[in-house]
Structure formats: structure tokens, C-alpha cells
Design a protein around this motif. Structure first.
Motif, PDB file in Angstrom:
ATOM      1  N   VAL A   1       0.854  -1.198   0.000  1.00 35.85           N
ATOM      2  CA  VAL A   1       0.000   0.000   0.000  1.00 35.85           C
ATOM      3  C   VAL A   1       0.891   1.249   0.000  1.00 35.85           C
ATOM      4  O   VAL A   1       1.843   1.351   0.787  1.00 35.85           O
ATOM      5  N   CYS A   2       0.569   2.184  -0.877  1.00 30.66           N
ATOM      6  CA  CYS A   2       1.386   3.381  -1.103  1.00 30.66           C
ATOM      7  C   CYS A   2       1.796   4.088   0.189  1.00 30.66           C
ATOM      8  O   CYS A   2       2.968   4.406   0.382  1.00 30.66           O
ATOM      9  N   ARG A   3       0.840   4.305   1.083  1.00 35.80           N
ATOM     10  CA  ARG A   3       1.122   5.053   2.323  1.00 35.80           C
ATOM     11  C   ARG A   3       2.205   4.411   3.169  1.00 35.80           C
ATOM     12  O   ARG A   3       2.796   5.055   4.030  1.00 35.80           O
ATOM     13  N   LYS A   4       2.437   3.100   2.969  1.00 36.62           N
ATOM     14  CA  LYS A   4       3.436   2.403   3.781  1.00 36.62           C
ATOM     15  C   LYS A   4       4.704   2.131   2.993  1.00 36.62           C
ATOM     16  O   LYS A   4       5.480   1.241   3.340  1.00 36.62           O
ATOM     17  N   CYS A   5       4.926   2.900   1.944  1.00 32.49           N
ATOM     18  CA  CYS A   5       6.097   2.719   1.084  1.00 32.49           C
ATOM     19  C   CYS A   5       7.252   3.600   1.577  1.00 32.49           C
ATOM     20  O   CYS A   5       7.030   4.694   2.101  1.00 32.49           O
ATOM     21  N   ALA A   6       8.475   3.128   1.349  1.00 35.24           N
ATOM     22  CA  ALA A   6       9.661   3.906   1.734  1.00 35.24           C
ATOM     23  C   ALA A   6       9.734   5.228   0.969  1.00 35.24           C
ATOM     24  O   ALA A   6      10.343   6.186   1.444  1.00 35.24           O
TER      25      ALA A   6
ATOM     26  N   ARG B   1       3.437  13.068  -1.900  1.00 35.63           N
ATOM     27  CA  ARG B   1       4.208  12.982  -3.138  1.00 35.63           C
ATOM     28  C   ARG B   1       4.963  11.667  -3.153  1.00 35.63           C
ATOM     29  O   ARG B   1       5.345  11.132  -2.109  1.00 35.63           O
ATOM     30  N   CYS B   2       5.171  11.138  -4.350  1.00 36.27           N
ATOM     31  CA  CYS B   2       5.967   9.923  -4.506  1.00 36.27           C
ATOM     32  C   CYS B   2       7.432  10.328  -4.636  1.00 36.27           C
ATOM     33  O   CYS B   2       7.801  11.049  -5.566  1.00 36.27           O
ATOM     34  N   GLY B   3       8.277   9.848  -3.725  1.00 33.16           N
ATOM     35  CA  GLY B   3       9.695  10.194  -3.763  1.00 33.16           C
ATOM     36  C   GLY B   3      10.421   9.507  -4.911  1.00 33.16           C
ATOM     37  O   GLY B   3      11.515   9.905  -5.286  1.00 33.16           O
TER      38      GLY B   3
HETATM   39  S1  SF4 Z   1       6.641   4.109  -5.384  1.00 30.83           S
HETATM   40 FE1  SF4 Z   1       5.544   6.042  -5.057  1.00 30.83          FE
HETATM   41  S2  SF4 Z   1       3.439   5.668  -5.761  1.00 30.83           S
HETATM   42 FE2  SF4 Z   1       4.439   3.670  -5.468  1.00 30.83          FE
HETATM   43  S3  SF4 Z   1       3.954   3.051  -3.389  1.00 30.83           S
HETATM   44 FE3  SF4 Z   1       5.899   4.119  -3.280  1.00 30.83          FE
HETATM   45  S4  SF4 Z   1       5.341   6.262  -2.843  1.00 30.83           S
HETATM   46 FE4  SF4 Z   1       3.476   5.243  -3.568  1.00 30.83          FE
END
Ligand code: SF4
Length: 194
Positions: free
Chosen positions: A151-156, A166-168
Motif C-alpha cells: 500500500v502506497c502510504r506504507k512505502c519507503a 508525493r511519490c519520492g
Molecule cells: S513508489 Fe511512489 S506511488 Fe508507489 S507506493 Fe511508493 S510512494 Fe506510492
């Protein structure tokens, strides 16, 4: 010499039974609508996938199936009016897959609703249960060499800034609705939130 035993550990047996029950639910769902299980699974996946993941290639990765099988599956779903292909505004050849209202209606009485009901009855500590399941899933995906699709919110790479999320990785802003969806580019954070 120690004799190898074929008796499964209780946890593995439980997972095996759950997987069989869920698969049966998917098959029943599919049969009710004159579809195959993979059709229901793809529709269900698309309701969860974010804008980087509602693509044919991501479906192939997620289910471990060939691009040919994905094309055939999408052709059936499109012909039945259950999904549409939308051209990406910036990447000419890329198409995003979206469910139509008819596609969404098929999932209304899905196996997932029954699992959700059982989960609500089951445990006061659903978060801990979910975390354990996620850990097991990530471990298995690593063993199988598959992308984790978290899930996006739990992504590095997930960033929260004054202007919003924002997506890093891509540098693109993320609207709220996309941040709760799964992503093929997901990366495990070093220290996961509890
Ligand atoms: S890569 Fe970007 S869009 Fe995909 S889960 Fe991680 S933060 Fe969200």
C-alpha cells in the motif's frame, strides 16, 4: 536417521484451508457471471491498484502470468463491458485499465465481502493480524522473487509535504485516493510503522 514427516504444521494447514476456501469463493463468483476465476481476480486487483499499477504489465507481475494470458483476459473483460482502457495523457502507448459500473457491480457480492464479515467477527486485534499476514506475504514474495505490491502510504518513497503527498520515486504528487492503493513500485520502509 530422522524420519521426514508429512504432517503439516497447524499454521500451514490453516493457510492451506483458507487459500482453498477463498479460491472456491472466487470460482463460485466467476461461475455466477459466466467468467473464469482470473477474470474476477483481475477486476478485484484493479479496484486496489494505483495509477502506476493499473497497467497490463503490472497484472502479469501481480499474478505471475504471461502477457499473452493478460491480453486474452482483458479482451474478455472489455468485450463484456466490465472494463475500459484509457490512454495515458503523457505516455503515448501506455493504457490504464478502469472498471466500468458493470465491472464494479460484479464485485458487489464477491468472496471478499464474506472474508470481511468473518474478519469483523473474528478478532479485536485486526491490525496485528494484518501485520503478521503482510510479513508472511512479503517473505513468500521474496522467496519467489516477486514484487511486493504494498500500500502506497506504507512505502519507503511515500512523502508528506506541505503541498500534500508525493511519490519520492517519481517525484509526482499523489492524490489522497491513490495513497491507499497498492503499487508495483512499492518498497518496504526500513522501519515499518506499527
Ligand atoms: S513508489 Fe511512489 S506511488 Fe508507489 S507506493 Fe511508493 S510512494 Fe506510492
Amino acid at each position: 536417521m530422522r524420519r521426514y514427516t508429512l504432517i503439516m504444521k497447524p499454521t500451514i494447514l490453516l493457510l492451506e484451508r483458507l487459500a482453498a476456501l477463498i479460491h472456491q469463493g472466487v470460482r463460485d463468483n466467476a461461475a455466477r457471471h459466466g467468467l473464469l476465476p482470473i477474470h474476477i481476480q483481475v477486476l478485484s486487483y484493479l479496484t486496489q491498484a494505483n495509477g502506476y499499477s493499473n497497467l497490463p504489465i503490472a497484472i502479469a507481475e501481480y499474478f505471475g502470468i504471461t502477457r499473452g494470458t493478460v491480453s486474452q483476459t482483458l479482451a474478455v473483460l472489455e468485450r463484456r463491458g466490465l472494463l475500459v482502457k484509457e490512454k495515458d495523457a503523457r505516455h503515448g502507448k501506455r493504457v490504464h485499465l478502469k472498471l466500468t459500473p458493470a465491472g464494479e457491480a460484479i464485485l458487489e457480492d464477491s468472496w471478499a465481502k464474506r472474508v470481511e464479515t468473518a474478519l469483523q467477527l473474528m478478532t479485536p486485534d485486526a491490525q496485528t493480524f494484518e501485520k503478521s499476514l503482510r510479513g508472511l506475504l512479503i517473505g513468500l514474495q521474496q522467496l519467489n522473487g516477486q514484487r511486493p505490491f504494498g500500500v502506497c502510504r506504507k512505502c519507503a518513497h511515500f512523502l508528506v509535504e506541505l503541498a500534500g503527498a508525493r511519490c519520492g520515486l517519481t517525484g509526482e504528487p499523489l492524490i489522497e485516493e491513490q495513497t491507499v492503493r497498492i503499487c508495483r513500485e512499492w518498497t518496504a520502509p526500513q522501519f515499518e510503522e506499527t
